[in-house]
Design a protein around this motif. Structure first.
Motif, PDB file in Angstrom:
ATOM      1  N   ASN A 133       2.479  19.908  -1.661  1.00 29.71           N
ATOM      2  CA  ASN A 133       1.690  18.666  -1.601  1.00 29.71           C
ATOM      3  C   ASN A 133       2.258  17.650  -2.576  1.00 29.71           C
ATOM      4  N   LEU A 134       2.203  16.391  -2.195  1.00 24.15           N
ATOM      5  CA  LEU A 134       2.622  15.298  -3.078  1.00 24.15           C
ATOM      6  C   LEU A 134       1.383  14.652  -3.672  1.00 24.15           C
ATOM      7  N   ILE A 135       1.499  14.216  -4.923  1.00 22.90           N
ATOM      8  CA  ILE A 135       0.404  13.551  -5.613  1.00 22.90           C
ATOM      9  C   ILE A 135       0.874  12.158  -5.978  1.00 22.90           C
ATOM     10  N   ILE A 136       0.130  11.152  -5.568  1.00 25.65           N
ATOM     11  CA  ILE A 136       0.477   9.768  -5.891  1.00 25.65           C
ATOM     12  C   ILE A 136      -0.216   9.387  -7.185  1.00 25.65           C
ATOM     13  N   GLY A 137       0.545   8.804  -8.094  1.00 31.50           N
ATOM     14  CA  GLY A 137      -0.033   8.241  -9.311  1.00 31.50           C
ATOM     15  C   GLY A 137      -0.265   6.759  -9.094  1.00 31.50           C
ATOM     16  N   ASN A 138      -0.543   6.031 -10.152  1.00 32.37           N
ATOM     17  CA  ASN A 138      -0.748   4.591 -10.051  1.00 32.37           C
ATOM     18  C   ASN A 138       0.586   3.871 -10.087  1.00 32.37           C
ATOM     19  N   LEU A 147       1.317  13.362   6.274  1.00 33.51           N
ATOM     20  CA  LEU A 147       1.788  14.682   6.682  1.00 33.51           C
ATOM     21  C   LEU A 147       2.499  14.568   8.017  1.00 33.51           C
ATOM     22  N   ASN A 148       3.702  15.134   8.079  1.00 28.56           N
ATOM     23  CA  ASN A 148       4.413  15.239   9.348  1.00 28.56           C
ATOM     24  C   ASN A 148       3.918  16.509  10.013  1.00 28.56           C
ATOM     25  N   THR A 149       3.175  16.377  11.094  1.00 26.35           N
ATOM     26  CA  THR A 149       2.564  17.541  11.740  1.00 26.35           C
ATOM     27  C   THR A 149       3.592  18.428  12.440  1.00 26.35           C
ATOM     28  N   THR A 150       4.778  17.916  12.699  1.00 25.39           N
ATOM     29  CA  THR A 150       5.832  18.718  13.324  1.00 25.39           C
ATOM     30  C   THR A 150       6.483  19.642  12.305  1.00 25.39           C
ATOM     31  N   THR A 151       6.812  19.094  11.128  1.00 28.71           N
ATOM     32  CA  THR A 151       7.507  19.869  10.095  1.00 28.71           C
ATOM     33  C   THR A 151       6.558  20.423   9.037  1.00 28.71           C
ATOM     34  N   THR A 152       5.294  19.972   9.027  1.00 26.45           N
ATOM     35  CA  THR A 152       4.274  20.275   8.007  1.00 26.45           C
ATOM     36  C   THR A 152       4.749  19.930   6.595  1.00 26.45           C
ATOM     37  N   LEU A 153       5.512  18.854   6.483  1.00 27.52           N
ATOM     38  CA  LEU A 153       5.982  18.363   5.190  1.00 27.52           C
ATOM     39  C   LEU A 153       5.305  17.036   4.863  1.00 27.52           C
ATOM     40  N   TRP A 154       5.049  16.828   3.562  1.00 25.44           N
ATOM     41  CA  TRP A 154       4.390  15.621   3.078  1.00 25.44           C
ATOM     42  C   TRP A 154       5.427  14.622   2.594  1.00 25.44           C
ATOM     43  N   SER A 155       5.170  13.330   2.805  1.00 23.73           N
ATOM     44  CA  SER A 155       6.032  12.253   2.322  1.00 23.73           C
ATOM     45  C   SER A 155       5.153  11.120   1.806  1.00 23.73           C
ATOM     46  N   VAL A 156       5.730  10.288   0.945  1.00 25.92           N
ATOM     47  CA  VAL A 156       5.041   9.081   0.480  1.00 25.92           C
ATOM     48  C   VAL A 156       5.570   7.915   1.307  1.00 25.92           C
ATOM     49  N   VAL A 196       0.857  -1.177   0.000  1.00 23.94           N
ATOM     50  CA  VAL A 196       0.000   0.000   0.000  1.00 23.94           C
ATOM     51  C   VAL A 196       0.898   1.234   0.000  1.00 23.94           C
ATOM     52  N   PHE A 197       0.571   2.215  -0.844  1.00 24.72           N
ATOM     53  CA  PHE A 197       1.281   3.492  -0.880  1.00 24.72           C
ATOM     54  C   PHE A 197       0.301   4.592  -0.500  1.00 24.72           C
ATOM     55  N   PHE A 198       0.759   5.550   0.302  1.00 23.12           N
ATOM     56  CA  PHE A 198      -0.101   6.648   0.716  1.00 23.12           C
ATOM     57  C   PHE A 198       0.761   7.857   1.074  1.00 23.12           C
ATOM     58  N   VAL A 199       0.118   9.022   1.106  1.00 19.68           N
ATOM     59  CA  VAL A 199       0.785  10.268   1.476  1.00 19.68           C
ATOM     60  C   VAL A 199       0.468  10.541   2.936  1.00 19.68           C
TER      61      VAL A 199
END
Length: 138
Positions: A131-136, A101-110, A96-99
């Protein structure tokens, strides 16, 4: 008599070529993986329960709804702000892949994990506050 042996030899060679062709075609079909046999027939989706976003799977008809128990660190939350952050499955249906959010740094990761929720890993580290966008997965 000489023509009879030539004709017999030609017919034998032709029949042998046909048999070899059939054997080679049947072997090549077995060596090609067939993706349709590996289909899980599952839907993956996110659901908000109270203030928490959870990742779930179910059958195509909505039966057998099962939560994927992902143990995120305290400072991470699953993204559900838009359709671009929805969870995705790998082609084999095992990851499973998902985005998040790190609430401490307010940065998004996959992130990724097994379909069972184990083996959580950061796949794409944050590089900015975009923001990061996940493709297929392919």
């Amino acid at each position: 008599m000489k023509n009879f042996f030539k004709t017999t030899l030609y017919l034998f060679a032709f029949a042998l070529a046909g048999v070899l062709f059939q054997i080679s075609c049947s072997n090549s079909e077995n060596s090609v993986p067939q993706n349709s046999n590996n289909q899980l027939n599952k839907i993956i989706y996110s659901k908000q329960v109270a203030s928490e976003i959870q990742i779930w799977t179910c059958n195509y008809d909505g039966t057998n709804q099962t939560q994927i128990p992902i143990a995120l660190p305290a400072n991470l939350i699953v993204n559900n702000n838009n359709s671009q952050g929805t969870p995705r499955l790998s082609p084999d249906g095992q990851t499973v892949f998902f985005v998040a959010l790190n609430t401490t740094t307010t940065l998004w990761s996959v992130y990724s994990c097994n379909i069972s929720g184990n083996n959580l890993q950061e796949v794409v580290p944050p590089v900015s506050n975009a923001n990061l966008i996940i493709g297929n997965a392919i």
